[in-house]
Design a protein around this motif. Structure first.
Motif, PDB file in Angstrom:
ATOM      1  N   PRO A 110       0.822  -1.216   0.000  1.00 11.20           N
ATOM      2  CA  PRO A 110       0.000   0.000   0.000  1.00 11.20           C
ATOM      3  C   PRO A 110       0.855   1.266   0.000  1.00 11.20           C
ATOM      4  O   PRO A 110       1.961   1.275   0.550  1.00 11.20           O
ATOM      5  N   VAL A 111       0.346   2.313  -0.614  1.00 12.43           N
ATOM      6  CA  VAL A 111       1.027   3.602  -0.619  1.00 12.43           C
ATOM      7  C   VAL A 111       1.294   4.007   0.829  1.00 12.43           C
ATOM      8  O   VAL A 111       0.423   3.896   1.690  1.00 12.43           O
ATOM      9  N   GLY A 112       2.511   4.462   1.074  1.00 10.81           N
ATOM     10  CA  GLY A 112       2.881   4.900   2.415  1.00 10.81           C
ATOM     11  C   GLY A 112       2.871   3.788   3.448  1.00 10.81           C
ATOM     12  O   GLY A 112       2.851   4.057   4.640  1.00 10.81           O
ATOM     13  N   GLY A 113       2.852   2.544   3.002  1.00  8.66           N
ATOM     14  CA  GLY A 113       2.817   1.438   3.950  1.00  8.66           C
ATOM     15  C   GLY A 113       1.546   1.406   4.762  1.00  8.66           C
ATOM     16  O   GLY A 113       1.526   0.873   5.869  1.00  8.66           O
ATOM     17  N   GLY A 114       0.475   1.991   4.199  1.00  7.15           N
ATOM     18  CA  GLY A 114      -0.790   2.043   4.915  1.00  7.15           C
ATOM     19  C   GLY A 114      -0.872   3.209   5.892  1.00  7.15           C
ATOM     20  O   GLY A 114      -1.798   3.312   6.668  1.00  7.15           O
ATOM     21  N   TRP A 115       0.104   4.083   5.836  1.00  6.01           N
ATOM     22  CA  TRP A 115       0.166   5.288   6.664  1.00  6.01           C
ATOM     23  C   TRP A 115       0.144   4.981   8.158  1.00  6.01           C
ATOM     24  O   TRP A 115      -0.408   5.719   8.958  1.00  6.01           O
ATOM     25  N   LEU A 120       5.980   5.161   9.208  1.00  4.94           N
ATOM     26  CA  LEU A 120       6.314   6.509   8.746  1.00  4.94           C
ATOM     27  C   LEU A 120       7.492   7.079   9.545  1.00  4.94           C
ATOM     28  O   LEU A 120       8.429   7.628   8.974  1.00  4.94           O
ATOM     29  N   ALA A 121       7.420   6.927  10.867  1.00  2.63           N
ATOM     30  CA  ALA A 121       8.490   7.434  11.726  1.00  2.63           C
ATOM     31  C   ALA A 121       9.809   6.725  11.432  1.00  2.63           C
ATOM     32  O   ALA A 121      10.867   7.366  11.362  1.00  2.63           O
ATOM     33  N   THR A 122       9.754   5.414  11.250  1.00  2.00           N
ATOM     34  CA  THR A 122      10.969   4.658  10.955  1.00  2.00           C
ATOM     35  C   THR A 122      11.627   5.166   9.679  1.00  2.00           C
ATOM     36  O   THR A 122      12.841   5.399   9.646  1.00  2.00           O
ATOM     37  N   ALA A 123      10.836   5.346   8.632  1.00  2.00           N
ATOM     38  CA  ALA A 123      11.390   5.828   7.359  1.00  2.00           C
ATOM     39  C   ALA A 123      12.051   7.192   7.525  1.00  2.00           C
ATOM     40  O   ALA A 123      13.182   7.409   7.062  1.00  2.00           O
ATOM     41  N   LEU A 124      11.365   8.111   8.182  1.00  2.00           N
ATOM     42  CA  LEU A 124      11.912   9.455   8.344  1.00  2.00           C
ATOM     43  C   LEU A 124      13.173   9.457   9.207  1.00  2.00           C
ATOM     44  O   LEU A 124      14.142  10.167   8.911  1.00  2.00           O
ATOM     45  N   ILE A 125      13.185   8.654  10.251  1.00  2.00           N
ATOM     46  CA  ILE A 125      14.349   8.624  11.145  1.00  2.00           C
ATOM     47  C   ILE A 125      15.558   7.984  10.470  1.00  2.00           C
ATOM     48  O   ILE A 125      16.657   8.549  10.490  1.00  2.00           O
ATOM     49  N   VAL A 126      15.373   6.797   9.867  1.00  2.00           N
ATOM     50  CA  VAL A 126      16.546   6.140   9.262  1.00  2.00           C
ATOM     51  C   VAL A 126      17.046   6.914   8.051  1.00  2.00           C
ATOM     52  O   VAL A 126      18.261   6.997   7.835  1.00  2.00           O
ATOM     53  N   ASN A 127      16.149   7.509   7.289  1.00  2.00           N
ATOM     54  CA  ASN A 127      16.594   8.285   6.130  1.00  2.00           C
ATOM     55  C   ASN A 127      17.216   9.620   6.553  1.00  2.00           C
ATOM     56  O   ASN A 127      18.152  10.104   5.913  1.00  2.00           O
ATOM     57  N   GLY A 128      16.710  10.213   7.634  1.00  2.00           N
ATOM     58  CA  GLY A 128      17.348  11.419   8.174  1.00  2.00           C
ATOM     59  C   GLY A 128      18.753  11.117   8.666  1.00  2.00           C
ATOM     60  O   GLY A 128      19.684  11.889   8.440  1.00  2.00           O
ATOM     61  N   ALA A 129      18.898   9.988   9.353  1.00  2.00           N
ATOM     62  CA  ALA A 129      20.228   9.564   9.807  1.00  2.00           C
ATOM     63  C   ALA A 129      21.147   9.344   8.613  1.00  2.00           C
ATOM     64  O   ALA A 129      22.315   9.745   8.633  1.00  2.00           O
ATOM     65  N   TRP A 130      20.609   8.727   7.551  1.00  2.00           N
ATOM     66  CA  TRP A 130      21.383   8.525   6.334  1.00  2.00           C
ATOM     67  C   TRP A 130      21.836   9.876   5.760  1.00  2.00           C
ATOM     68  O   TRP A 130      22.992  10.036   5.357  1.00  2.00           O
TER      69      TRP A 130
END
Length: 166
Positions: A110-115, A120-130
């Motif tokens: 699903p788009v956005g992993g089902g929101w 959502l938090a995991t994606a933003l945190i790990v990508n921010g760390a990246w």
């Protein structure tokens, strides 16, 4: 053209920086989020990806390198605190949006992993760390390999501008 201002070398450094940032910052952030229970995803996953069968962590690292080039270009004119803030924000948002709206639907998810908030938090945190890791590796590699104190593509752009005005 000086070695320190060679745009091809700087783009290679950006790729390497993004690749290394996945292996270090991104995966360590994922590991920490796994430990605290925010995600069930495991860091350094060796499960094969489709269609080539490349382990997940190496696929992520490759794409981190590609994204590293884009990030390096986007933050190249930033200085000081704005350099780091831009790396954090762009690193968190751009790859997450592409994952949510393009990659996940292509994989039948699903788009956005089902929101769901943890995803959502995991994606933003790990990508921010990246993003922060990529910015750090760009600085370190540029200084150590090229002797480039400007450590970004802005040195190349400045030199090209000076050449045009001569």
């Amino acid at each position: 053209m000086k070695k320190a201002n060679n745009p091809v070398l700087l783009l290679i450094i950006a790729f390497i920086a993004g690749f290394l940032a996945v292996i270090t910052f991104h995966q360590v952030a994922l590991w920490l989020l796994n430990i605290i229970g925010l995600t069930t995803k495991s860091p350094y996953a060796m499960k094969p990806t489709m269609p080539l069968g490349v382990p997940v962590v190496w696929s992520l690292a490759f794409w981190g390198g590609i994204w590293g080039i884009a990030l390096a270009i986007a933050i190249s004119f930033r200085q000081g605190f704005n350099y780091w803030l831009s790396a954090l924000i762009l690193g968190a948002i751009a790859p997450s949006l592409v994952n949510w709206f393009i990659v996940m639907p292509l994989k039948g998810e699903p788009v956005g992993g089902g929101w769901e908030l943890p995803g959502l938090a995991t994606a933003l945190i790990v990508n921010g760390a990246w993003g922060l890791g990529t910015a750090l590796f760009i600085r370190l590699l540029s200084r150590n390999l090229l002797g480039n104190s400007r450590n970004d593509l802005s040195a190349v752009r400045q030199e090209e501008g000076e050449t045009m005005h001569r």
